[in-house]
Write a protein that holds these residues in place. Structure first.
Motif, short mmCIF file in Angstrom:
data_model
loop_
_atom_site.label_atom_id
_atom_site.label_comp_id
_atom_site.label_asym_id
_atom_site.label_seq_id
_atom_site.Cartn_x
_atom_site.Cartn_y
_atom_site.Cartn_z
N GLN A 149 -13.72 32.55 -4.31
CA GLN A 149 -14.70 32.75 -3.24
C GLN A 149 -14.65 31.61 -2.23
O GLN A 149 -14.78 31.86 -1.01
CB GLN A 149 -16.09 32.85 -3.85
N ASP A 150 -14.45 30.40 -2.68
CA ASP A 150 -14.36 29.27 -1.75
C ASP A 150 -13.12 29.40 -0.87
O ASP A 150 -13.18 29.12 0.35
CB ASP A 150 -14.31 27.96 -2.54
N SER A 151 -12.01 29.82 -1.46
CA SER A 151 -10.80 30.04 -0.67
C SER A 151 -11.00 31.16 0.35
O SER A 151 -10.54 31.06 1.50
CB SER A 151 -9.63 30.37 -1.59
N PHE A 152 -11.70 32.20 -0.05
CA PHE A 152 -11.98 33.31 0.87
C PHE A 152 -12.86 32.84 2.02
O PHE A 152 -12.64 33.21 3.18
CB PHE A 152 -12.65 34.45 0.10
N GLU A 159 -15.25 34.48 10.96
CA GLU A 159 -15.99 35.73 10.82
C GLU A 159 -17.32 35.51 10.10
O GLU A 159 -18.35 36.09 10.48
CB GLU A 159 -15.15 36.76 10.07
N LEU A 160 -17.29 34.69 9.07
CA LEU A 160 -18.53 34.43 8.34
C LEU A 160 -19.54 33.67 9.21
O LEU A 160 -20.75 33.91 9.11
CB LEU A 160 -18.22 33.61 7.07
N ALA A 161 -19.03 32.76 10.06
CA ALA A 161 -19.93 32.05 10.97
C ALA A 161 -20.57 33.01 11.98
O ALA A 161 -21.76 32.90 12.31
CB ALA A 161 -19.16 30.95 11.69
N GLN A 162 -19.78 33.97 12.48
CA GLN A 162 -20.32 34.97 13.39
C GLN A 162 -21.38 35.83 12.71
O GLN A 162 -22.43 36.13 13.29
CB GLN A 162 -19.20 35.84 13.94
N ILE A 163 -21.10 36.24 11.49
CA ILE A 163 -22.07 37.04 10.74
C ILE A 163 -23.37 36.26 10.56
O ILE A 163 -24.48 36.80 10.72
CB ILE A 163 -21.48 37.46 9.39
N ALA A 224 -27.15 44.80 15.23
CA ALA A 224 -26.97 45.60 14.02
C ALA A 224 -25.59 46.24 13.98
O ALA A 224 -24.93 46.28 12.93
CB ALA A 224 -28.06 46.66 13.94
N SER A 225 -25.13 46.74 15.14
CA SER A 225 -23.80 47.36 15.18
C SER A 225 -22.70 46.32 14.95
O SER A 225 -21.72 46.57 14.23
CB SER A 225 -23.59 48.05 16.52
N LYS A 226 -22.87 45.12 15.55
CA LYS A 226 -21.89 44.06 15.33
C LYS A 226 -21.87 43.61 13.87
O LYS A 226 -20.80 43.40 13.29
CB LYS A 226 -22.23 42.88 16.24
N LEU A 227 -23.05 43.48 13.28
CA LEU A 227 -23.11 43.09 11.87
C LEU A 227 -22.48 44.14 10.98
O LEU A 227 -21.77 43.80 10.01
CB LEU A 227 -24.57 42.85 11.47
N ALA A 228 -22.71 45.40 11.29
CA ALA A 228 -22.13 46.47 10.48
C ALA A 228 -20.61 46.46 10.54
O ALA A 228 -19.93 46.61 9.51
CB ALA A 228 -22.68 47.81 10.93
N SER A 229 -20.06 46.27 11.76
CA SER A 229 -18.60 46.25 11.89
C SER A 229 -17.99 45.04 11.19
O SER A 229 -16.96 45.13 10.52
CB SER A 229 -18.22 46.26 13.37
N LEU A 230 -18.66 43.88 11.34
CA LEU A 230 -18.15 42.69 10.67
C LEU A 230 -18.25 42.80 9.15
O LEU A 230 -17.34 42.38 8.43
CB LEU A 230 -18.91 41.45 11.16
N GLN A 231 -19.34 43.34 8.65
CA GLN A 231 -19.50 43.53 7.21
C GLN A 231 -18.44 44.49 6.67
O GLN A 231 -17.89 44.27 5.58
CB GLN A 231 -20.90 44.04 6.90
#
Length: 370
Positions: A149-152, A159-163, A224-231
């Protein structure tokens, strides 16, 4: 005098020639005890070696066969070594000198005892080792999941920072829209507060508040749409990277893995039992220590018996026979000359002269006369 086959077999195990033992009845019980101890040490060694090799070939269809064959081979090797070590001790020396001469053999016997004792200790503490391995495998699985998980997270940090940014903004706007909707409701019903006019009806203030709510609601929908696409993207990458396959082991899998653990893992678990600080581990450490001492005493018993025992007639006979044979091999002419002297000695005279000497002396005298 007839001897039982078992008694003769123990004498053979002791490493002393049967001819020497059979000549002296006082030596029967001593060499029977020494031979039996050597035999049982070899049996324990065979069991220990076979049990150790069983874990090397664990899971193989011929694991039992290989363990039996190696157990027999290891037992025969230890039997031969013990037999040689005991038979190589000579009783010609006295006191501490004899112990000094036997000290290398004692050290070697201690090493053999340690090698024999370890696999049997693994079997004796099988349940404790099983629990120790379960705890280790569970801890290893947690560390493995944490590393993956840390490597991921490091790989997809952007991407995680954007989320995270979108999620924080989404949560803040959602809270603010809920607050504005409550204010709009109070404005329409004419409730007077610090943020409402107190005029009932759908007036200018109500329309302004509704416009603000609609703008923020549109932003929320965009987030919400951006979060859904990123998720969705991150879930796909988790499947590709194998993150979703990383899960904690169940009790059944832990038991199965611990049951098929190799010799190295089981030896590590036994070492952990002896070095931990809790009461159970200290008790196990004491038990392992005394078991090891027992095997050391058992392995050194034939040596100690032979060292502490008095010089027996068989020891004297063996020493004299060896000395006579060595002297004959070093100077064989000495024995030939003695036999010649005995053959030509006059039985009536106390000091006789060999005929060969008389013959040569007569010949020399005749020559002088001529």
């Amino acid at each position: 005098m007839t001897f039982s086959r078992l008694q003769r077999f123990f004498w053979i195990c002791a490493g002393t020639p049967l001819v020497m033992i059979e000549k002296y009845p006082t030596e029967y019980s001593k060499y029977s005890g020494i031979g039996a101890t050597i035999l049982f040490t070899a049996l324990f060694a065979g069991l220990s070696g076979g049990y150790a090799l069983y874990f090397v070939f664990a899971g193989s269809p011929f694991a039992e066969l290989w363990s039996v064959l190696f157990g027999l081979l290891w037992g025969l090797a230890i039997f031969n070594l013990d037999r040689y070590i005991v038979s190589s001790i000579k009783k010609s020396s006295k006191g501490l000198k004899q112990f000094y001469q036997a000290s290398p053999r004692l050290v070697f016997a201690v090493l053999i005892a340690l090698v024999i004792a370890r696999p049997l200790e693994l079997k004796i503490f099988d349940k404790e080792i099983h629990e120790q391995l379960r705890a280790r495998y569970l801890s290893d699985q947690k560390e493995r999941i944490a590393k993956v998980q840390d490597s991921f997270r490091q790989k997809y940090a952007l991407e995680l920072a954007q989320i995270k940014t979108y999620q924080e903004e989404y949560d803040g706007l959602s809270h603010e829209v809920n607050r504005l909707r409550e204010e709009l409701k109070e404005e329409v019903f004419g409730s007077r507060t610090s943020t409402t006019s107190g005029v009932e009806g759908y007036g200018t203030y109500a329309k302004n508040k509704e416009q603000v709510v609609m703008v923020k609601q549109a932003r929320i929908e965009f987030l919400a749409s951006k979060l859904a696409s990123l998720q969705e993207f991150m879930n796909q990458q988790k499947a590709v990277e194998g993150i979703n396959n990383q899960m904690m082991l169940s009790d059944e899998l832990l038991d199965r893995k611990a049951a098929h653990a190799g010799f190295a893992d089981r030896n590590w678990a036994l070492g952990e039992l002896t070095h931990s600080s809790n009461d159970v581990s200290r008790s196990s450490a004491d038990a392992i220590f005394f078991i090891t001492l027992l095997f050391i005493a058992f392995e050194c018993a034939p040596l100690i018996v032979k060292l502490l025992s008095d010089v027996g007639p068989s020891d004297v006979d063996i020493r004299e026979s060896e000395s006579r044979i060595i002297a004959q091999l070093v100077n064989p002419s000495l024995f030939s000359r003695n036999r010649l002297n005995r053959e030509y000695r006059r039985p009536t005279s106390k000091i006789t002269v060999p005929r060969t000497k008389r013959y040569f002396s007569n010949k020399r005298g005749a020559g002088r006369q001529g």
